[in-house]
Design a protein around this motif. Structure first.
Motif, PDB file in Angstrom:
ATOM      1  N   ARG A 268       0.990  -6.628  20.000  1.00 39.75           N
ATOM      2  CA  ARG A 268      -0.132  -7.544  20.207  1.00 39.75           C
ATOM      3  C   ARG A 268      -1.303  -6.946  19.452  1.00 39.75           C
ATOM      4  O   ARG A 268      -1.717  -5.815  19.735  1.00 39.75           O
ATOM      5  CB  ARG A 268      -0.464  -7.698  21.701  1.00 39.75           C
ATOM      6  CG  ARG A 268      -1.548  -8.740  21.930  1.00 39.75           C
ATOM      7  CD  ARG A 268      -1.855  -8.934  23.388  1.00 39.75           C
ATOM      8  NE  ARG A 268      -2.950  -9.875  23.537  1.00 39.75           N
ATOM      9  CZ  ARG A 268      -3.830  -9.875  24.520  1.00 39.75           C
ATOM     10  NH1 ARG A 268      -3.701  -8.975  25.483  1.00 39.75           N
ATOM     11  NH2 ARG A 268      -4.790 -10.765  24.557  1.00 39.75           N
ATOM     12  N   VAL A 271      -3.901  -4.184  20.428  1.00 42.40           N
ATOM     13  CA  VAL A 271      -3.678  -3.799  21.822  1.00 42.40           C
ATOM     14  C   VAL A 271      -2.383  -3.014  21.998  1.00 42.40           C
ATOM     15  O   VAL A 271      -2.372  -1.907  22.556  1.00 42.40           O
ATOM     16  CB  VAL A 271      -3.672  -5.047  22.743  1.00 42.40           C
ATOM     17  CG1 VAL A 271      -3.434  -4.642  24.198  1.00 42.40           C
ATOM     18  CG2 VAL A 271      -4.974  -5.814  22.622  1.00 42.40           C
ATOM     19  N   LEU A 272      -1.262  -3.571  21.526  1.00 45.73           N
ATOM     20  CA  LEU A 272       0.053  -2.950  21.691  1.00 45.73           C
ATOM     21  C   LEU A 272       0.715  -2.813  20.330  1.00 45.73           C
ATOM     22  O   LEU A 272       0.667  -3.751  19.502  1.00 45.73           O
ATOM     23  CB  LEU A 272       0.937  -3.800  22.621  1.00 45.73           C
ATOM     24  CG  LEU A 272       0.428  -3.983  24.058  1.00 45.73           C
ATOM     25  CD1 LEU A 272       1.260  -5.035  24.780  1.00 45.73           C
ATOM     26  CD2 LEU A 272       0.457  -2.660  24.812  1.00 45.73           C
ATOM     27  N   GLY A 294      -3.137   1.076  27.602  1.00 44.63           N
ATOM     28  CA  GLY A 294      -2.333  -0.105  27.322  1.00 44.63           C
ATOM     29  C   GLY A 294      -1.236  -0.391  28.321  1.00 44.63           C
ATOM     30  O   GLY A 294      -0.423  -1.307  28.127  1.00 44.63           O
ATOM     31  N   THR A 296      -1.291  -1.618  31.537  1.00 51.60           N
ATOM     32  CA  THR A 296      -1.392  -2.941  32.161  1.00 51.60           C
ATOM     33  C   THR A 296      -1.217  -4.043  31.120  1.00 51.60           C
ATOM     34  O   THR A 296      -0.616  -5.085  31.410  1.00 51.60           O
ATOM     35  CB  THR A 296      -2.747  -3.081  32.880  1.00 51.60           C
ATOM     36  OG1 THR A 296      -2.801  -2.140  33.962  1.00 51.60           O
ATOM     37  CG2 THR A 296      -2.925  -4.478  33.454  1.00 51.60           C
ATOM     38  N   ASP A 297      -1.699  -3.824  29.896  1.00 53.22           N
ATOM     39  CA  ASP A 297      -1.498  -4.808  28.827  1.00 53.22           C
ATOM     40  C   ASP A 297      -0.010  -5.009  28.569  1.00 53.22           C
ATOM     41  O   ASP A 297       0.448  -6.137  28.347  1.00 53.22           O
ATOM     42  CB  ASP A 297      -2.192  -4.335  27.549  1.00 53.22           C
ATOM     43  CG  ASP A 297      -3.697  -4.235  27.703  1.00 53.22           C
ATOM     44  OD1 ASP A 297      -4.322  -5.263  28.011  1.00 53.22           O
ATOM     45  OD2 ASP A 297      -4.237  -3.134  27.541  1.00 53.22           O
ATOM     46  N   ARG A 300       1.517  -7.057  31.441  1.00 56.57           N
ATOM     47  CA  ARG A 300       1.147  -8.475  31.332  1.00 56.57           C
ATOM     48  C   ARG A 300       1.906  -9.153  30.189  1.00 56.57           C
ATOM     49  O   ARG A 300       2.272 -10.331  30.296  1.00 56.57           O
ATOM     50  CB  ARG A 300      -0.356  -8.611  31.126  1.00 56.57           C
ATOM     51  CG  ARG A 300      -1.170  -8.260  32.376  1.00 56.57           C
ATOM     52  CD  ARG A 300      -2.676  -8.351  32.102  1.00 56.57           C
ATOM     53  NE  ARG A 300      -3.064  -9.672  31.627  1.00 56.57           N
ATOM     54  CZ  ARG A 300      -3.331 -10.703  32.413  1.00 56.57           C
ATOM     55  NH1 ARG A 300      -3.244 -10.568  33.739  1.00 56.57           N
ATOM     56  NH2 ARG A 300      -3.681 -11.865  31.905  1.00 56.57           N
ATOM     57  N   ALA A 301       2.157  -8.411  29.113  1.00 61.05           N
ATOM     58  CA  ALA A 301       2.914  -8.990  28.000  1.00 61.05           C
ATOM     59  C   ALA A 301       4.356  -9.267  28.406  1.00 61.05           C
ATOM     60  O   ALA A 301       4.912 -10.333  28.098  1.00 61.05           O
ATOM     61  CB  ALA A 301       2.857  -8.047  26.802  1.00 61.05           C
ATOM     62  N   ASP A 306       0.043 -12.505  28.915  1.00 50.28           N
ATOM     63  CA  ASP A 306      -0.714 -12.398  27.669  1.00 50.28           C
ATOM     64  C   ASP A 306       0.228 -12.676  26.512  1.00 50.28           C
ATOM     65  O   ASP A 306       1.406 -12.286  26.548  1.00 50.28           O
ATOM     66  CB  ASP A 306      -1.315 -10.992  27.505  1.00 50.28           C
ATOM     67  CG  ASP A 306      -2.439 -10.725  28.491  1.00 50.28           C
ATOM     68  OD1 ASP A 306      -3.075 -11.694  28.952  1.00 50.28           O
ATOM     69  OD2 ASP A 306      -2.677  -9.541  28.803  1.00 50.28           O
ATOM     70  N   GLY A 474      -2.187   2.156  23.150  1.00 49.39           N
ATOM     71  CA  GLY A 474      -1.288   1.032  22.938  1.00 49.39           C
ATOM     72  C   GLY A 474       0.081   1.381  22.396  1.00 49.39           C
ATOM     73  O   GLY A 474       0.850   0.486  22.002  1.00 49.39           O
TER      74      GLY A 474
END
Length: 500
Positions: A268, A271-272, A294, A296-297, A300-301, A306, A474
């Motif tokens: 992402r 972010v990632l 990263g 929690t990101d 969520r992915a 997200d 990330g």
């Protein structure tokens, strides 16, 4: 620190409908000490302090301030008596700047009608200086400051009322480790100035880092007060829960099964970056890293909350198309968010309704709900998971943090979830509830489920994980097997000491 008591609360009792919240509790506070107040959720800590701050009225007992009997009628009365409280949910006006918040309720006026801005800013600067926060921008809206700086504004606001006693309710719950250290430095400044601090925390290690003495409440009663130097961690936990807890992280062996989830090249933008991981049935995969790394990101992915720019997700060996949480849920993936109260449960709804919230198709025909079937299904999970509630109709907001977490797990089990993503599963819950949540996690993996556990609590990561992945900026920068993992090894990856 002097031996004189600045505050004495004797035989304090308080009843709410159907519940005795406090039963003849006593609590004494010396001038210039940091006094920790600990206990499981529902032990009476907040109720006792709300009585001290004038939010609740005591039903029985006596409060003496400087040896004089006082009857505290309201929070404003408490402030006039030199008692302030920094709540867990900070009590600031986000649109106002720091100076306005500090002066709120006793603004400096010129001519009786015009706000004296120079005097107001001087007051703010003087009180922020008392806690070593001179660098705070006092002219920007409070919402633009970090949580740590907002907390310092709250403390400065308390000092602006000439507070001799400051109650801090879970002050570290939203802070990073470096911010916690800074807060403790500020608390030491307050202690040096002769201010008395009541420190409420679920983190036992913090008690030993900052407090001079500690009082334990259990089931609305005072179990005892000890000098911190004279009590051990095990002894304090035993006082809190009423039993010996051999370990907070009693990890049970489980059999690693087939591949449950595989992520390949997930990206992402910004972010990632090229995330690759595998989770197996019967496994707890720990996800460690600093705040902002990263974790929690990534959760969520995977859950479809997200969007991603590239990458593939495989469920039990088959490529899965996950574009939304609905898609993830259909694949048997559940996310137990860090914000349990805001996103995990509907606090005002009953236990029964929360458990069935994602599975209404099981109990509905058209627009009609089969209430009998709802009670049957919810009752099964309440009994099966040991959810402590007087009734299926009890609003979830009245349950302890650990039992709220169990309600969320029940909701996803009801939806036939097989992969659970726990984001900070024990944040903000007491030591006894943590043990229960860990036992529940053990049980899930023993029954063949898979868990990804995100935690900022390194002992929890080390104690509960079968494998540990470490994230930084990330990226996954390290993998450790359970028998290889140490706090030092994790932090080396997380901070760039290795794997850079």
């Amino acid at each position: 620190m002097q031996d004189e008591f600045i505050l004495e609360m004797q035989d304090i009792s308080k009843d709410f409908p159907g519940v005795r919240a406090l039963d003849n509790v006593h609590f004494d506070l010396r001038k210039g000490e940091v006094h920790a107040l600990v206990g499981e959720n529902g032990a009476g800590k907040s109720t006792l302090m709300r009585i001290l701050f004038g939010v609740h009225r005591k039903d029985a007992g006596q409060i003496c301030l400087h040896g004089q009997d006082v009857n505290i009628l309201s929070p404003s009365h408490a402030q006039q008596l030199g008692i302030s409280m920094v709540h867990q949910e900070l009590n600031l006006v986000p649109q106002m700047n720091a100076a306005q918040n500090i002066a709120l309720g006793h603004e400096v006026m010129r001519g009786g009608a015009i706000l004296d801005w120079p005097a107001l800013y001087r007051m703010a600067e003087e009180n922020l200086a008392k806690v070593g926060a001179e660098d705070t921008d006092i002219k920007v809206p409070i919402r633009r400051l970090s949580v740590a700086h907002r907390q310092l504004v709250e403390i400065a606001k308390a000092l602006s009322w000439n507070a001799e006693i400051i109650v801090m309710d879970e002050p570290t719950s939203a802070l990073t480790e470096s911010e916690v250290e800074e807060l403790f430095n500020r608390i030491q400044l307050l202690r040096d100035r002769g201010v008395s601090v009541v420190f409420i925390s679920h983190h036992i290690d913090e008690v030993f880092r900052i407090a001079d003495s500690v009082t334990v409440l259990r089931d609305g009663k005072n179990v005892g007060t000890r000098d911190v130097s004279e009590v051990s961690i095990d002894g304090l936990i035993r006082m809190m829960v009423g039993r010996a807890v051999s370990t907070l992280f009693d990890k049970e062996q489980s059999h690693r099964g087939a591949e449950a989830l595989r992520v390949e090249g997930l990206r992402r933008r910004g972010v990632l970056h090229d995330i690759r991981l595998t989770v197996y049935e019967g496994e707890i995969l720990g996800l460690a890293g600093l705040v902002g790394s990263g974790r929690t990101d990534l959760a969520r992915a995977i859950f479809g909350a997200d969007p991603i720019d590239a990458g593939e997700i495989y469920i039990r060996g088959k490529r899965a198309r996950i574009k939304s949480p609905r898609d993830a849920i259909k694949q048997g993936i559940s996310l137990l968010t860090e914000d349990r109260k805001g996103q995990g449960v509907v606090l005002v709804m009953p236990v029964k309704d929360n458990i069935l919230l994602a599975s209404l198709e099981k109990v509905s025909r058209g627009l009609l709900l089969n209430l009998g079937r709802m009670k049957e299904i919810a009752g099964k999970y309440v009994a099966d998971l040991g959810i402590k509630t007087p009734s299926l109709e009890r609003a979830v907001k009245y349950l302890s943090g650990g039992n709220q977490q169990k309600v969320i797990v029940a909701k996803w089990l009801c939806k036939n979830s097989k992969l659970f993503i726990f984001d900070e599963p024990t944040r903000g819950i007491d030591v006894g509830a943590k043990v229960e949540v860990h036992r529940l996690m053990n049980r899930l993996v023993q029954e063949g489920a898979s868990i990804i556990m995100i935690s900022s609590d390194l002992p929890e990561i080390l104690g509960m994980s079968d494998r540990i992945l470490v994230m930084r900026e990330g990226r996954i920068v390290g993998e450790l097997e359970r028998d290889q993992a140490t706090q030092e090894a994790i932090m080396a990856f997380a901070t760039g000491g290795v794997g850079a």
